[in-house]
Design a protein around this motif. Structure first.
Motif, PDB file in Angstrom:
ATOM      1  N   MET A  26      82.970  37.935  17.839  1.00  0.00           N
ATOM      2  CA  MET A  26      81.542  37.930  18.152  1.00  0.00           C
ATOM      3  C   MET A  26      81.228  38.940  19.239  1.00  0.00           C
ATOM      4  SD  MET A  26      78.757  36.518  17.104  1.00  0.00           S
ATOM      5  CE  MET A  26      77.428  37.656  17.532  1.00  0.00           C
ATOM      6  N   LEU A  27      82.126  39.131  20.178  1.00  0.00           N
ATOM      7  CA  LEU A  27      81.895  40.126  21.225  1.00  0.00           C
ATOM      8  C   LEU A  27      81.762  41.527  20.613  1.00  0.00           C
ATOM      9  CD1 LEU A  27      84.356  39.005  24.059  1.00  0.00           C
ATOM     10  CD2 LEU A  27      81.893  38.599  23.909  1.00  0.00           C
ATOM     11  N   ALA A  28      82.601  41.822  19.635  1.00  0.00           N
ATOM     12  CA  ALA A  28      82.505  43.129  18.979  1.00  0.00           C
ATOM     13  C   ALA A  28      81.214  43.241  18.179  1.00  0.00           C
ATOM     14  CB  ALA A  28      83.707  43.340  18.064  1.00  0.00           C
ATOM     15  N   ALA A  29      80.775  42.143  17.578  1.00  0.00           N
ATOM     16  CA  ALA A  29      79.510  42.151  16.852  1.00  0.00           C
ATOM     17  C   ALA A  29      78.354  42.426  17.810  1.00  0.00           C
ATOM     18  CB  ALA A  29      79.306  40.819  16.131  1.00  0.00           C
ATOM     19  N   LEU A  30      78.426  41.883  19.015  1.00  0.00           N
ATOM     20  CA  LEU A  30      77.371  42.113  20.006  1.00  0.00           C
ATOM     21  C   LEU A  30      77.306  43.583  20.404  1.00  0.00           C
ATOM     22  CD1 LEU A  30      77.694  39.005  22.359  1.00  0.00           C
ATOM     23  CD2 LEU A  30      76.134  39.357  20.433  1.00  0.00           C
ATOM     24  N   VAL A  31      78.467  44.202  20.545  1.00  0.00           N
ATOM     25  CA  VAL A  31      78.486  45.629  20.871  1.00  0.00           C
ATOM     26  C   VAL A  31      77.798  46.422  19.762  1.00  0.00           C
ATOM     27  CG1 VAL A  31      79.981  47.638  21.200  1.00  0.00           C
ATOM     28  CG2 VAL A  31      80.538  45.470  22.316  1.00  0.00           C
ATOM     29  N   ALA A  32      78.057  46.037  18.507  1.00  0.00           N
ATOM     30  CA  ALA A  32      77.420  46.708  17.378  1.00  0.00           C
ATOM     31  C   ALA A  32      75.908  46.515  17.395  1.00  0.00           C
ATOM     32  CB  ALA A  32      77.997  46.184  16.066  1.00  0.00           C
ATOM     33  N   LEU A  33      75.453  45.412  17.981  1.00  0.00           N
ATOM     34  CA  LEU A  33      74.021  45.123  18.072  1.00  0.00           C
ATOM     35  C   LEU A  33      73.379  45.741  19.313  1.00  0.00           C
ATOM     36  CD1 LEU A  33      74.049  41.348  17.018  1.00  0.00           C
ATOM     37  CD2 LEU A  33      73.242  43.277  15.656  1.00  0.00           C
ATOM     38  N   GLY A  34      74.194  46.406  20.130  1.00  0.00           N
ATOM     39  CA  GLY A  34      73.661  47.040  21.328  1.00  0.00           C
ATOM     40  C   GLY A  34      73.564  46.130  22.530  1.00  0.00           C
ATOM     41  N   VAL A  35      74.204  44.969  22.474  1.00  0.00           N
ATOM     42  CA  VAL A  35      74.203  44.033  23.596  1.00  0.00           C
ATOM     43  C   VAL A  35      75.298  44.431  24.578  1.00  0.00           C
ATOM     44  CG1 VAL A  35      74.529  41.617  24.268  1.00  0.00           C
ATOM     45  CG2 VAL A  35      73.303  42.173  22.156  1.00  0.00           C
ATOM     46  N   GLU A  36      75.002  44.383  25.859  1.00  0.00           N
ATOM     47  CA  GLU A  36      75.951  44.871  26.868  1.00  0.00           C
ATOM     48  C   GLU A  36      76.623  43.759  27.670  1.00  0.00           C
ATOM     49  OE1 GLU A  36      73.719  47.569  29.261  1.00  0.00           O
ATOM     50  OE2 GLU A  36      73.643  49.129  27.712  1.00  0.00           O
ATOM     51  N   SER A  37      76.115  42.533  27.586  1.00  0.00           N
ATOM     52  CA  SER A  37      76.704  41.440  28.356  1.00  0.00           C
ATOM     53  C   SER A  37      76.496  40.120  27.635  1.00  0.00           C
ATOM     54  CB  SER A  37      76.091  41.363  29.763  1.00  0.00           C
ATOM     55  OG  SER A  37      74.710  41.060  29.683  1.00  0.00           O
ATOM     56  N   ALA A  38      77.329  39.141  27.973  1.00  0.00           N
ATOM     57  CA  ALA A  38      77.219  37.820  27.367  1.00  0.00           C
ATOM     58  C   ALA A  38      77.826  36.787  28.294  1.00  0.00           C
ATOM     59  CB  ALA A  38      77.928  37.785  26.009  1.00  0.00           C
ATOM     60  N   VAL A  39      77.362  35.556  28.136  1.00  0.00           N
ATOM     61  CA  VAL A  39      77.953  34.418  28.835  1.00  0.00           C
ATOM     62  C   VAL A  39      78.826  33.675  27.826  1.00  0.00           C
ATOM     63  CG1 VAL A  39      77.505  32.213  29.986  1.00  0.00           C
ATOM     64  CG2 VAL A  39      76.025  34.199  30.425  1.00  0.00           C
ATOM     65  N   VAL A  40      80.018  33.272  28.238  1.00  0.00           N
ATOM     66  CA  VAL A  40      80.920  32.511  27.390  1.00  0.00           C
ATOM     67  C   VAL A  40      81.123  31.142  28.025  1.00  0.00           C
ATOM     68  CG1 VAL A  40      83.230  32.364  26.403  1.00  0.00           C
ATOM     69  CG2 VAL A  40      82.087  34.584  26.545  1.00  0.00           C
ATOM     70  N   LEU A  41      80.755  30.102  27.298  1.00  0.00           N
ATOM     71  CA  LEU A  41      80.919  28.732  27.778  1.00  0.00           C
ATOM     72  C   LEU A  41      82.162  28.126  27.138  1.00  0.00           C
ATOM     73  CD1 LEU A  41      77.245  27.364  27.614  1.00  0.00           C
ATOM     74  CD2 LEU A  41      78.410  28.533  29.494  1.00  0.00           C
ATOM     75  N   VAL A  42      83.056  27.615  27.973  1.00  0.00           N
ATOM     76  CA  VAL A  42      84.330  27.095  27.472  1.00  0.00           C
ATOM     77  C   VAL A  42      84.665  25.760  28.123  1.00  0.00           C
ATOM     78  CG1 VAL A  42      85.306  29.356  26.927  1.00  0.00           C
ATOM     79  CG2 VAL A  42      85.577  28.409  29.213  1.00  0.00           C
ATOM     80  N   ARG A  43      85.441  24.977  27.396  1.00  0.00           N
ATOM     81  CA  ARG A  43      85.875  23.686  27.921  1.00  0.00           C
ATOM     82  C   ARG A  43      86.966  23.856  28.969  1.00  0.00           C
ATOM     83  NH1 ARG A  43      86.547  21.216  21.928  1.00  0.00           N
ATOM     84  NH2 ARG A  43      87.128  23.401  21.631  1.00  0.00           N
ATOM     85  N   ASP A  44      87.791  24.884  28.830  1.00  0.00           N
ATOM     86  CA  ASP A  44      88.881  25.133  29.778  1.00  0.00           C
ATOM     87  C   ASP A  44      88.839  26.600  30.216  1.00  0.00           C
ATOM     88  OD1 ASP A  44      91.152  25.322  31.259  1.00  0.00           O
ATOM     89  OD2 ASP A  44      92.545  24.771  29.648  1.00  0.00           O
ATOM     90  N   PRO A  45      88.192  26.886  31.332  1.00  0.00           N
ATOM     91  CA  PRO A  45      88.077  28.273  31.809  1.00  0.00           C
ATOM     92  C   PRO A  45      89.420  28.964  32.016  1.00  0.00           C
ATOM     93  CG  PRO A  45      86.548  26.854  32.988  1.00  0.00           C
ATOM     94  CD  PRO A  45      87.449  25.938  32.196  1.00  0.00           C
ATOM     95  N   ALA A  46      90.496  28.198  32.156  1.00  0.00           N
ATOM     96  CA  ALA A  46      91.811  28.806  32.367  1.00  0.00           C
ATOM     97  C   ALA A  46      92.345  29.460  31.095  1.00  0.00           C
ATOM     98  CB  ALA A  46      92.801  27.752  32.859  1.00  0.00           C
ATOM     99  N   ARG A  47      91.754  29.118  29.950  1.00  0.00           N
ATOM    100  CA  ARG A  47      92.252  29.645  28.674  1.00  0.00           C
ATOM    101  C   ARG A  47      91.288  30.698  28.115  1.00  0.00           C
ATOM    102  NH1 ARG A  47      94.090  24.678  24.947  1.00  0.00           N
ATOM    103  NH2 ARG A  47      94.897  26.474  23.757  1.00  0.00           N
ATOM    104  N   THR A  48      90.971  31.668  28.922  1.00  0.00           N
ATOM    105  CA  THR A  48      90.009  32.685  28.503  1.00  0.00           C
ATOM    106  C   THR A  48      90.567  34.107  28.633  1.00  0.00           C
ATOM    107  OG1 THR A  48      89.046  32.690  30.733  1.00  0.00           O
ATOM    108  CG2 THR A  48      88.017  31.262  29.083  1.00  0.00           C
ATOM    109  N   SER A  49      91.874  34.233  28.775  1.00  0.00           N
ATOM    110  CA  SER A  49      92.454  35.565  28.958  1.00  0.00           C
ATOM    111  C   SER A  49      92.182  36.462  27.754  1.00  0.00           C
ATOM    112  CB  SER A  49      93.958  35.474  29.223  1.00  0.00           C
ATOM    113  OG  SER A  49      94.622  34.824  28.148  1.00  0.00           O
ATOM    114  N   GLY A  50      92.235  35.882  26.554  1.00  0.00           N
ATOM    115  CA  GLY A  50      92.015  36.666  25.349  1.00  0.00           C
ATOM    116  C   GLY A  50      90.615  37.224  25.255  1.00  0.00           C
TER     117      GLY A  50
END
Length: 275
Positions: free
Chosen positions: A135-159
């Motif tokens: 989805m992040l790559a899709a946003l780049v294709a749409l011209g979006v430059e930033s996004a918020v990612v909501l996660v249940r475990d912030p420690a598992r966001t390295s990818g």
């Protein structure tokens, strides 16, 4: 690029995979194109992947779903630039030395949003797995430059953080909570598994918002149903499934995918899925 002559075989790999509608889509495409090809669903986990591929070296290609979207990068002898940037793949194509990993999820997402003319200024993504990375790559294709990612475990966001860095996208990671202010974004994309986004249905959705839920069975999800009831635009994961499969068909056959025939087959197999 020409279609290889004679019967060919392809499949979707994953676990669980019996519920997959990919066979419906690919078989409909083959019938429309007049190809004597077969497409099946094969139960395959990460530990089985190498053996499954070794036994099918002459096949035309594979669609890959969970839990394989990262594992196929490890078994591929070559990774397409988009899949490398995303850090996740969903397609394996024949390569002279083995298999090429590619990603058609991004194209599927862009096409699904385009059908609804979605042009967001602010975006929130729920989840941080392989689909969120796409989805992040899709946003780049749409011209979006930033996004918020909501996660249940912030420690598992390295990818997802690494994907954002490769794409030049600014990502802010926050806890996934029913009252998170980031749910007020123009576009909210749920990449969570079935039922995981249900608690967010209580959010006071607005008519100027779009909610894109990659889950399409059942449809509408609790999230999509609540958003629609408040006037928000909703986009079903069935559209993403359709369009990413169409790109896979083109890559595997060398022919333009018959999207209308594939859409009709999917609608017949999963009526009311939001197509």
């Amino acid at each position: 690029m020409t279609t290889p002559a004679g019967p060919r075989r392809a499949a979707v790999l994953g676990r669980p995979v019996a519920h997959s509608l990919s066979p419906v889509l690919h078989r409909a495409a083959y019938a429309d194109l007049g190809l004597d090809w077969t497409y099946e669903a094969i139960d395959c986990g990460e530990d089985d992947l190498a053996a499954v591929l070794a036994a099918r070296a002459g096949w035309a290609g594979f669609s890959c779903t969970m839990p394989l979207k990262h594992a196929i990068l490890e078994v591929a002898v070559e990774v397409a630039p988009l899949a490398a940037a995303v850090g996740s793949a969903n397609t394996l194509l024949p390569h002279p030395a083995g298999w090429l990993a590619d990603n058609t999820d991004v194209a599927g997402m862009v096409a699904a949003l385009a059908e609804h003319a979605v042009a967001p200024r602010s975006v929130t993504i729920l989840g941080a797995g392989g689909t969120a990375q796409a989805m992040l790559a899709a946003l780049v294709a749409l011209g979006v430059e930033s996004a918020v990612v909501l996660v249940r475990d912030p420690a598992r966001t390295s990818g997802v953080r690494a994907t954002a860095d490769r794409l030049g996208l600014t990502v802010t990671v926050r806890p996934l909570e029913p009252g998170a202010s980031a749910l007020g974004a123009d576009l909210v994309v749920s990449t969570l598994p079935r039922g995981a986004a249900d608690p967010l249905a209580r959010w006071e959705w607005r008519p100027d918002q779009t909610v894109f839920d990659v889950v399409y069975d059942p449809w509408p999800t609790a999230l999509a149903g609540a958003a629609s009831a408040r006037g928000a635009r909703v986009v079903s994961g069935a559209l993403m499934l359709l369009h990413q499969a169409a790109v896979q068909v083109s890559l595997m056959t060398g022919r333009e995918a018959p999207v209308d025939s594939m859409r009709a087959a999917l609608d017949a197999a999963a009526p009311g899925s939001g197509l």
